[in-house]
Design a protein around this motif. Structure first.
Motif, mmCIF file in Angstrom:
data_model
loop_
_atom_site.group_PDB
_atom_site.id
_atom_site.type_symbol
_atom_site.label_atom_id
_atom_site.label_comp_id
_atom_site.label_asym_id
_atom_site.label_seq_id
_atom_site.Cartn_x
_atom_site.Cartn_y
_atom_site.Cartn_z
ATOM 1 N N HIS A 561 -82.228 -8.298 37.268
ATOM 2 C CA HIS A 561 -81.946 -7.896 35.891
ATOM 3 C C HIS A 561 -83.200 -8.032 35.028
ATOM 4 O O HIS A 561 -83.535 -7.138 34.238
ATOM 5 C CB HIS A 561 -80.802 -8.762 35.349
ATOM 6 C CG HIS A 561 -80.370 -8.417 33.960
ATOM 7 N ND1 HIS A 561 -80.755 -9.157 32.860
ATOM 8 C CD2 HIS A 561 -79.587 -7.403 33.482
ATOM 9 C CE1 HIS A 561 -80.225 -8.633 31.771
ATOM 10 N NE2 HIS A 561 -79.501 -7.563 32.115
ATOM 11 N N SER A 568 -79.750 -4.198 27.993
ATOM 12 C CA SER A 568 -78.601 -4.704 27.244
ATOM 13 C C SER A 568 -77.308 -4.185 27.857
ATOM 14 O O SER A 568 -77.250 -3.077 28.394
ATOM 15 C CB SER A 568 -78.694 -4.276 25.783
ATOM 16 O OG SER A 568 -78.705 -2.864 25.678
ATOM 17 N N SER A 569 -76.291 -4.985 27.784
ATOM 18 C CA SER A 569 -74.966 -4.597 28.277
ATOM 19 C C SER A 569 -73.944 -5.524 27.650
ATOM 20 O O SER A 569 -74.282 -6.608 27.173
ATOM 21 C CB SER A 569 -74.901 -4.690 29.804
ATOM 22 O OG SER A 569 -75.097 -6.031 30.229
ATOM 23 N N THR A 570 -72.707 -5.081 27.656
ATOM 24 C CA THR A 570 -71.622 -5.895 27.109
ATOM 25 C C THR A 570 -70.675 -6.257 28.240
ATOM 26 O O THR A 570 -69.972 -5.383 28.775
ATOM 27 C CB THR A 570 -70.853 -5.144 26.017
ATOM 28 O OG1 THR A 570 -71.764 -4.769 24.977
ATOM 29 C CG2 THR A 570 -69.748 -6.023 25.444
ATOM 30 N N PRO A 571 -70.675 -7.499 28.664
ATOM 31 C CA PRO A 571 -69.804 -7.880 29.784
ATOM 32 C C PRO A 571 -68.344 -7.874 29.354
ATOM 33 O O PRO A 571 -68.030 -8.082 28.177
ATOM 34 C CB PRO A 571 -70.277 -9.292 30.129
ATOM 35 C CG PRO A 571 -70.822 -9.822 28.849
ATOM 36 C CD PRO A 571 -71.436 -8.650 28.145
ATOM 37 N N LYS A 588 -73.189 -12.337 32.535
ATOM 38 C CA LYS A 588 -73.574 -11.046 31.976
ATOM 39 C C LYS A 588 -74.392 -10.239 32.978
ATOM 40 O O LYS A 588 -74.164 -9.031 33.169
ATOM 41 C CB LYS A 588 -74.380 -11.264 30.697
ATOM 42 C CG LYS A 588 -74.913 -9.989 30.068
ATOM 43 C CD LYS A 588 -75.720 -10.307 28.812
ATOM 44 C CE LYS A 588 -76.308 -9.040 28.203
ATOM 45 N NZ LYS A 588 -77.093 -9.329 26.974
ATOM 46 N N GLU A 589 -75.345 -10.889 33.650
ATOM 47 C CA GLU A 589 -76.200 -10.189 34.601
ATOM 48 C C GLU A 589 -75.406 -9.693 35.809
ATOM 49 O O GLU A 589 -75.630 -8.574 36.316
ATOM 50 C CB GLU A 589 -77.333 -11.111 35.062
ATOM 51 C CG GLU A 589 -78.370 -11.424 33.990
ATOM 52 C CD GLU A 589 -77.983 -12.590 33.086
ATOM 53 O OE1 GLU A 589 -76.788 -12.977 33.108
ATOM 54 O OE2 GLU A 589 -78.849 -13.100 32.360
ATOM 55 N N CYS A 591 -72.171 -8.973 35.893
ATOM 56 C CA CYS A 591 -71.328 -7.848 35.465
ATOM 57 C C CYS A 591 -72.159 -6.572 35.311
ATOM 58 O O CYS A 591 -71.700 -5.466 35.638
ATOM 59 C CB CYS A 591 -70.625 -8.189 34.153
ATOM 60 S SG CYS A 591 -69.323 -9.441 34.322
ATOM 61 N N TRP A 592 -73.391 -6.725 34.823
ATOM 62 C CA TRP A 592 -74.292 -5.560 34.729
ATOM 63 C C TRP A 592 -74.567 -4.992 36.116
ATOM 64 O O TRP A 592 -74.543 -3.771 36.323
ATOM 65 C CB TRP A 592 -75.598 -5.989 34.067
ATOM 66 C CG TRP A 592 -76.705 -4.974 34.185
ATOM 67 C CD1 TRP A 592 -76.894 -3.876 33.415
ATOM 68 C CD2 TRP A 592 -77.745 -4.979 35.175
ATOM 69 N NE1 TRP A 592 -78.003 -3.179 33.848
ATOM 70 C CE2 TRP A 592 -78.546 -3.833 34.925
ATOM 71 C CE3 TRP A 592 -78.084 -5.820 36.232
ATOM 72 C CZ2 TRP A 592 -79.661 -3.521 35.706
ATOM 73 C CZ3 TRP A 592 -79.186 -5.505 37.002
ATOM 74 C CH2 TRP A 592 -79.972 -4.371 36.745
ATOM 75 N N ASP A 595 -71.607 -3.089 37.354
ATOM 76 C CA ASP A 595 -71.485 -1.806 36.658
ATOM 77 C C ASP A 595 -72.499 -0.789 37.171
ATOM 78 O O ASP A 595 -72.219 0.417 37.212
ATOM 79 C CB ASP A 595 -71.673 -2.034 35.157
ATOM 80 C CG ASP A 595 -71.463 -0.774 34.353
ATOM 81 O OD1 ASP A 595 -70.332 -0.244 34.368
ATOM 82 O OD2 ASP A 595 -72.435 -0.321 33.701
ATOM 83 N N GLN A 596 -73.685 -1.280 37.595
ATOM 84 C CA GLN A 596 -74.735 -0.392 38.097
ATOM 85 C C GLN A 596 -74.581 -0.088 39.586
ATOM 86 O O GLN A 596 -75.380 0.672 40.141
ATOM 87 C CB GLN A 596 -76.106 -1.035 37.860
ATOM 88 C CG GLN A 596 -76.455 -1.239 36.393
ATOM 89 C CD GLN A 596 -76.614 0.083 35.657
ATOM 90 O OE1 GLN A 596 -77.301 0.996 36.128
ATOM 91 N NE2 GLN A 596 -75.949 0.204 34.508
#
Length: 692
Positions: A561, A568-571, A588-589, A591-592, A595-596
């Motif tokens: 990350h 930036s991302s919103t978990p 947060k990382e 979940c990012w 998502d990716q």
């Protein structure tokens, strides 16, 4: 032995001659404190005498030299017709001081006087018995008495009312002036800091060890400036804390000039070391009646040097002695101001800001006011007579103790308190221990050294206290601590602004490399340095990287990350994995990454963040983060990665992109945990391969 003669008591004033260390002279007006009236008034101000070149008493002894002549008094015929009783007279000498020693039983009283060039005799001075500063035992001799220029000396000694002067050896001390003693060259004012904390209020002078005095410090005449012969002294000890300050007078003659003060101090040093065989002067500071302060005992004024000034109470105290006899009248106000200035500096500098606070002492020796083995409670500031069987510092001086305590507390309350406030904010002595070295300049910093920490400020600003086991070793080039100390396998490390301190086997080393356990010669050192420079890793708080340690699955995603610029991302408020919550580190990382499409987790709905990440999974993470590029497998690359392997395609891409070569034996070890050093190599090569 000569025949004994009856001795009648002398009517002259009793004078007690002791050694002391003095405090710096800073008038109360300079410190912004009003004078306080007292039942026993201070003596008049120091006389305004002209500064004149001093002539040596003996033309053969010059340039600050001190010579001691030993005279066995039994070799001299007794003088029996003196109205004061039998005595021994030493003629044709050039003396400024005198002391006496003996073998066997001690006399009960020893009195001395000197005859000036005009034929007049000085008052009789009673020479106080000396006490060995190393053992506390009574010495077989007296302290030296200042006579001024004398060309004949009388000695009287008695025991049981009988003359025993023939049992003594007199030591005629001849001191000499230096040009620097004329009152114009003793002080070398520098950028000192007064009790108000304002630079330039008083001068700061370097001691012989090159240590400058710091905030709140008075101006002091260093040993180098008063001409100490350092070849005469031996080592002294220091204490890890200061418990209190003890006030004394030397009880010598008051009729000395300002220019003669340094001669007295040099004479005391020579007599104590050469005649009595001691390591140095006993007191920490000496103050003359003109307010001049002399560094007496060596060892560094910023340290808690153990002196020899109060039998049984030397360790953990600072002895300040004003030169003269103050039985009938108190010292001049300038001398009192000097003593209070030194006391305030030492007490506030060691975080003893309440002088009424009581502290316990265990009496470990006989000969004090208290029974041996008893525990006594004393304030932070007291007089010699409060603990010893003595009248010191004289009745008139002692009568001002209440006023001096009030003045001392005011000086402490109005002094620069930057380090004291930082000390309290950090948790005080429970966290930082006690002060070993009061605040002093160290490079661009002002430093206080404690048993368990340091306090640093930039000059007088930005005072912060730090707990550290490296307090005694700290250097300005280290910078401020940036982490707490940690111990792993007997090795203690702590990160500072410019490197890492390491304590191992009692030895301290400091590494300016980014990580203390990644030397330049280590494999992958360059790659580790690069990911650190890019902000991908910060290492551990103790300044290590731990290259041989495995990396967990959560940390691996955090590294990726960061390598992508920490997008930036919103978990989600509800965790996509059963073993993660929104408060989990790196939630947060992770979940990012989900998502990716970089990670999918395990089929059972877990992510298992604290499990070591396998080398095969790292290949998958990096391949997916690169956009899952197409790769021509070209058949099996590693003997332990068959075509059927879960991550065969991803591992093959690592090979084709130049990110891995595997092991020399042709294996890849896909199920093995990846170590942190290899991860750094993978990351750097991956960044290059993807153009990041």
């Amino acid at each position: 032995m000569s025949p004994s003669h009856p001795v009648r008591p002398l009517p002259s004033v009793r004078r007690r001659v002791l050694l002391g260390l003095g405090a710096a002279a800073v008038p109360a007006a300079v410190l912004g404190l009003p004078e306080v009236a007292d039942a026993v008034p201070a003596g008049p101000g120091a006389p305004a005498e002209p500064v004149l070149p001093l002539e040596p008493v003996d033309p053969a002894v010059t340039g600050g030299e001190t010579v001691i002549l030993d005279q066995v008094l039994a070799d001299l015929a007794p003088v029996t017709d003196d109205p004061d009783g039998p005595l021994r007279r030493i003629e044709d000498v050039a003396a400024t001081m005198i002391g006496c020693t003996w073998q066997g039983e001690a006399p009960e009283e020893v009195w001395v006087r000197g005859r000036a060039e005009d034929g007049t005799w000085s008052p009789w001075l009673e020479a106080e018995r000396a006490f060995d500063p190393e053992t506390g035992d009574a010495a077989d001799g007296t302290e030296p008495s200042w006579l001024g220029g004398s060309f004949a000396v009388d000695v009287r000694a008695s025991r049981g009312g009988e003359d025993v002067s023939g049992e003594l050896t007199a030591h005629i001390v001849t001191t000499s002036p230096r040009k620097q003693d004329d009152g114009t060259a003793l002080f070398t004012a520098g950028a000192g800091v007064g009790a108000t904390g304002r630079v330039g209020v008083v001068g700061a002078i370097s001691s012989t060890a090159g240590t400058s005095i710091g905030p709140n410090a008075p101006t002091v005449i260093s040993r180098a400036q008063w001409g100490a012969d350092e070849s005469l002294v031996r080592s002294v000890s220091t204490s890890s804390s200061l418990k209190g300050v003890v006030l004394h007078h030397t009880a010598g003659a008051n009729s000395y000039s300002q220019a003669e003060s340094a001669q007295q101090v040099r004479g005391i040093l020579s007599y104590h070391t050469k005649t009595l065989g001691w390591s140095d002067i006993g007191y920490n500071f000496l103050i003359d009646r003109y307010g001049q302060v002399f560094e007496a005992r060596h060892g560094g004024m910023i340290n808690n040097v153990v002196g020899a000034h109060a039998l049984g109470f030397n360790t953990g105290t600072c002895g300040i002695s004003v030169m003269g006899d103050f039985t009938s009248s108190a010292p001049p106000q300038v001398a009192i101001d000097a003593a209070m200035s030194v006391a305030a500096w030492k007490l506030l500098g060691t975080m003893r800001a309440d002088i009424s606070e009581k502290v316990s002492y265990t009496v470990g020796i006989s000969g004090t006011r208290f029974p041996k083995g008893s525990t006594q409670s004393l304030p932070r500031f007291y007089a010699h007579r409060d603990v010893g069987t003595t009248a010191c510092p004289g009745a008139a001086f002692y009568g001002r103790m209440s006023t001096m305590r009030t003045d001392l507390q005011r000086r402490i309350d109005t002094g620069w308190r930057g380090h004291f406030d930082a000390f309290r904010t950090a948790g005080g002595g429970d966290v930082l221990g006690s002060v070993k070295k009061v605040a002093h300049p160290k490079g661009s910093y002002t430093l206080t050294v404690l048993t368990k920490g340091i306090i640093l400020s930039d000059g007088l600003k930005n005072s912060v206290a730090y707990a550290t086991p490296f307090a005694d070793s700290w250097k300005p080039e280290w910078g401020r601590p940036t982490s707490e100390a940690s111990e792993v396998s007997g090795v203690t490390r702590q990160r500072f602004e410019h490197g890492t301190a390491v304590l191992q086997g009692g030895n301290v080393t400091f590494s300016t490399q980014r990580f203390s356990d990644v030397p330049p010669s280590m494999m992958f050192a360059a790659e580790i340095e690069e990911i650190a420079a890019r902000g991908i890793t910060t290492g551990y708080p103790d300044g290590t990287y731990r290259p041989a340690a495995s990396i967990n699955r959560d940390a691996m995603i955090a590294f990726i990350h960061r390598a992508k610029g920490s997008p930036s991302s919103t978990p989600p408020a509800r965790s996509p994995f059963r073993d993660l919550t929104p408060s989990t580190m790196y939630y947060k990382e992770i979940c990012w990454a989900l998502d990716q499409g970089i990670t999918t987790g395990y089929p059972d709905g877990t992510y298992r963040p604290t499990e070591p990440v396998e080398r095969g999974a790292v290949a998958a993470f990096l391949h997916r983060c690169a956009g899952s590029p197409t790769v021509s497998t070209g058949g099996q690359r590693f003997s332990d990665v068959p075509v059927s392997h879960q991550f065969f395609r991803e591992i093959s891409w690592l090979v084709s992109a130049g990110i891995t070569t595997g092991w020399p034996d042709g294996t890849f070890h896909p199920e093995a945990a990846i170590n942190r050093d290899a991860m750094a190599a993978f990351m750097v090569r991956w960044l290059k391969a993807t153009g990041a």
